[in-house]
Design an enzyme around this catalytic site. Structure first.
Site, PDB file in Angstrom:
ATOM      1  N   ASP A 173       0.830  -1.198   0.000  1.00 32.45           N
ATOM      2  CA  ASP A 173       0.000   0.000   0.000  1.00 32.45           C
ATOM      3  C   ASP A 173       0.868   1.252   0.000  1.00 32.45           C
ATOM      4  O   ASP A 173       2.026   1.228   0.420  1.00 32.45           O
ATOM      5  CB  ASP A 173      -0.936   0.014   1.214  1.00 32.45           C
ATOM      6  N   ASP A 174       0.274   2.342  -0.458  1.00 31.52           N
ATOM      7  CA  ASP A 174       0.911   3.664  -0.412  1.00 31.52           C
ATOM      8  C   ASP A 174       2.260   3.697  -1.105  1.00 31.52           C
ATOM      9  O   ASP A 174       3.218   4.328  -0.628  1.00 31.52           O
ATOM     10  CB  ASP A 174       1.032   4.145   1.049  1.00 31.52           C
ATOM     11  N   ILE A 175       2.350   2.990  -2.237  1.00 27.46           N
ATOM     12  CA  ILE A 175       3.544   3.078  -3.084  1.00 27.46           C
ATOM     13  C   ILE A 175       3.085   3.363  -4.515  1.00 27.46           C
ATOM     14  O   ILE A 175       1.894   3.274  -4.832  1.00 27.46           O
ATOM     15  CB  ILE A 175       4.388   1.778  -3.049  1.00 27.46           C
TER      16      ILE A 175
END
Length: 647
Positions: free
Chosen positions: A295-297
């Protein structure tokens, strides 16, 4: 872990439904419908089957080698804290003596437990249990597995009731199992981290509410994300080990979430070796549950040129292929070769929508079916989650999904200045058809998070029977140690911290609904000319707001909650004082006493100014802000009452 005495007595809430009477109750018990104390999470089946079982000064546990040690230790502690000064242990078939309470604890198929439970069979589901009292001085707890035994004792903990000058166990028959396999919390928030003490307290809480998952995804741990390749320093590894062992001892899986996506070269053998070395280091501590979040990449660039050669130009399909290859390799070469390792978990880069994509296609068609995929709903902080949405996302990923529920987390701007204490809600019954679990992402404030987490674990255990109206008062009463006065104060305070922001412009939980209803009723009566009646109706509740913080601080509420909530409690005292003074000023003005009205309005003005000046600590990513209390409701009432007083 010893059980604090404050949580031992069953909490009886007003309006609890009396359990039905069962065949076999004594004549005295059969003539009176005595309620079984409320149990959380809500059991699949609970009835009153017998008279209460008195706890004498001596008890004997009947156990064997298959009895869960943690369940036995917890049961021993409970009996001792409820009056059994002597607790001994015998094997099945051995004499138990006379005048003693006999408690049988063990596996579902043990002959003496089967006999004692009678027609009340232990469920076949994992973590299931059954308990009942077959005789006036006997109890039996049977579990489908070790966790089932432990959860049966956690239910027994809630069945102790006062009896004369001592204690008894409510004569309940319970048959129970969880609807979702994974239940718990994920420490996934940004900002100031929890302390080791916070984490240990969280693990103990999860154990108490029959939750089995604590996902360690702490953003402050650089060795999980930016320094994922590097081995832990010895002192940090030892601290992790302390958490792992505490979780294991209380039937909570410590899930280690390693996030290599920020810098990994997917095609690099050395990076893969570093990743598995890190997993091995925590496996050696006792970790058996692992997650690899992405997540969050970004998936619009690679971290190395070699990945473009291996997987093609960056994009959704290429990112999906790279992640699937890594996850499948870790599953086959690490998870399946390490004894006791649970199925690997992951958070996909696309974790908060229902749109199909080349990325999701790669995961759906090629990801090992054992890998557990997490999802946050239709937004990062969704206003609701429906069965239809869960069905759709399970189709998109080709499996049941594991809900990462971003409530009550308060690390985003819309939650600045707030504690989020509203009940867990707006999740539809029936989600267990398509979810294999729920983990709640908590606030930076650990103890305060337990109120909403209590509801989340209640829902995950038995979504079909979940009721926020039932669960929330139990959560608040638990926080208040079961004390009725402190519980009532907690309800008033939590109502003032009820607003729950979402990814939508409109909050998914309103602010101060109880107070809003009372002030609306007040103005309706006031505007109709019933000034005294309106004031008589509202004034006691205004006083309760003013008094809530001192009651909460008098030693009955969990100390960690009191510490975390300090700015908001400070502001509540001031806002409550402003409300009572301005209400009294309004009444004085209506009665033709302008001097009193002027004096009280001046006092309310001063208190309002002081209340607005109360700041939070620097405990969240949004920094120091005004501690918001009942905003939009309490302050609006005070302002309107002031206008009506002075014109």
């Amino acid at each position: 872990m010893p059980v604090p005495t404050r949580f031992l007595a069953a909490v009886v809430v007003a309006g609890a439904t009396a359990a039905s009477l069962a065949i076999g109750a004594s004549p005295a018990a059969a003539t009176t419908a005595i309620a079984v104390p409320p149990i959380a999470p809500t059991p699949q089946s609970v009835t009153r089957a017998s008279a209460d079982v008195r706890v004498p000064g001596s008890a004997v546990l009947v156990t064997d080698s298959a009895t869960d040690p943690a369940a036995k230790d917890l049961l021993t502690t409970l009996l001792q804290q409820h009056g059994a000064r002597s607790v001994t242990t015998v094997a099945p078939g051995q004499p138990t003596g006379h005048g003693r309470l006999v408690v049988r604890l063990g596996g579902a198929d043990r002959p003496d437990i089967v006999t004692a439970l009678g027609s009340l069979t232990v469920p076949d589901q994992a973590e299931g249990y059954a308990l009942r009292s077959p005789k006036p001085a006997e109890l039996a707890v049977g579990g489908r597995d070790a966790a089932g035994q432990y959860y049966g004792v956690q239910t027994l903990r809630q069945l102790f009731v006062r009896s004369g000058g001592g204690w008894a166990v409510s004569g309940a028959a319970v048959r129970d199992w969880p609807n979702m396999a994974l239940r718990g919390s994920i420490e996934g928030f940004y900002g100031p981290p929890w302390t080791t003490e916070d984490r240990l307290r969280q693990i103990g809480f999860l154990s108490e509410v029959k939750a089995n998952s604590y996902v360690y995804s702490a953003k402050d741990d650089a060795y999980l994300r930016s320094r994922w390749r590097d081995p832990y320093p010895a002192d940090q590894l030892a601290t992790l080990g302390q958490l792992v062992h505490a979780a294991e001892a209380q039937h909570v899986d410590f899930t280690y979430a390693l996030s290599p996506g920020v810098s990994i070269c997917f095609s690099s053998p050395s990076d893969y070796a570093a990743l598995t070395a890190k997993l091995q280091s925590v496996y050696d501590l006792g970790v058996r549950s692992f997650s690899m979040p992405f997540d969050d990449i970004s998936y619009t660039r690679w971290n190395c040129d070699a990945d473009q050669t291996a997987y093609g130009a960056p994009g959704q399909a290429a990112a999906g292929k790279a992640q699937v290859t890594l996850l499948n390799t870790v599953t086959s070469q690490f998870i399946k070769t390490h004894d006791g390792a649970r199925p690997l978990q992951t958070v996909p880069t696309e974790y908060s929508d229902l749109a199909d994509s080349p990325y999701k296609t790669e995961l759906r068609e090629h990801l090992d079916p054992s890998v557990v995929v997490q999802w946050t709903g239709t937004a990062v902080v969704p206003s609701s989650i429906t069965v239809a949405q869960a069905q759709q996302v399970s189709t998109l990923y080709g499996r049941k999904v594991f809900l990462w529920d971003n409530y009550p987390v308060n690390d985003y701007e819309e939650s600045a200045g707030r504690l989020l204490l509203a009940p867990y809600g707006h999740r539809e019954a029936g989600l267990s058809q398509y979810l294999n679990g729920i983990v709640s992402n908590p606030m930076n404030q650990e103890a305060a998070s337990e109120i909403a987490e209590f509801g989340a674990t209640d829902f995950a255990w038995n979504d079909a029977a979940y009721s926020p109206e039932r669960s929330w008062p139990l959560a608040l009463s638990r926080m208040a140690g079961g004390d009725p006065r402190a519980s009532a104060a907690m309800e008033v305070f939590a109502d003032l911290e009820h607003l729950a922001p979402s990814s939508d412009p409109t909050p998914w939980q309103p602010q101060a609904p109880a107070l809003a209803a009372k002030t609306a009723s007040f103005w309706q009566r006031w505007d109709a000319g019933d000034h005294d009646g309106a004031a008589r109706e509202l004034r006691p509740y205004a006083q309760r707001i003013k008094d809530a913080a001192p009651v909460i601080r008098d030693g009955r509420v969990i100390a960690a909650f009191v510490d975390e909530a300090k700015p908001w409690l400070d502001a509540t005292v001031l806002w409550g004082g402003a409300m009572t003074d301005q209400l009294d000023a309004l009444v004085a003005s209506a009665h033709g006493d302008p001097a009193t009205a002027q004096r009280l309005t001046a006092s309310a003005d001063s208190l309002t100014t002081q209340a607005k000046a109360v700041k939070t600590g620097n405990t969240n990513p949004w920094g120091v802000r005004q501690a918001l209390v009942g905003d939009g409701v309490l302050d609006a009432f005070t302002a309107k009452a002031r206008t009506a007083t002075v014109g």
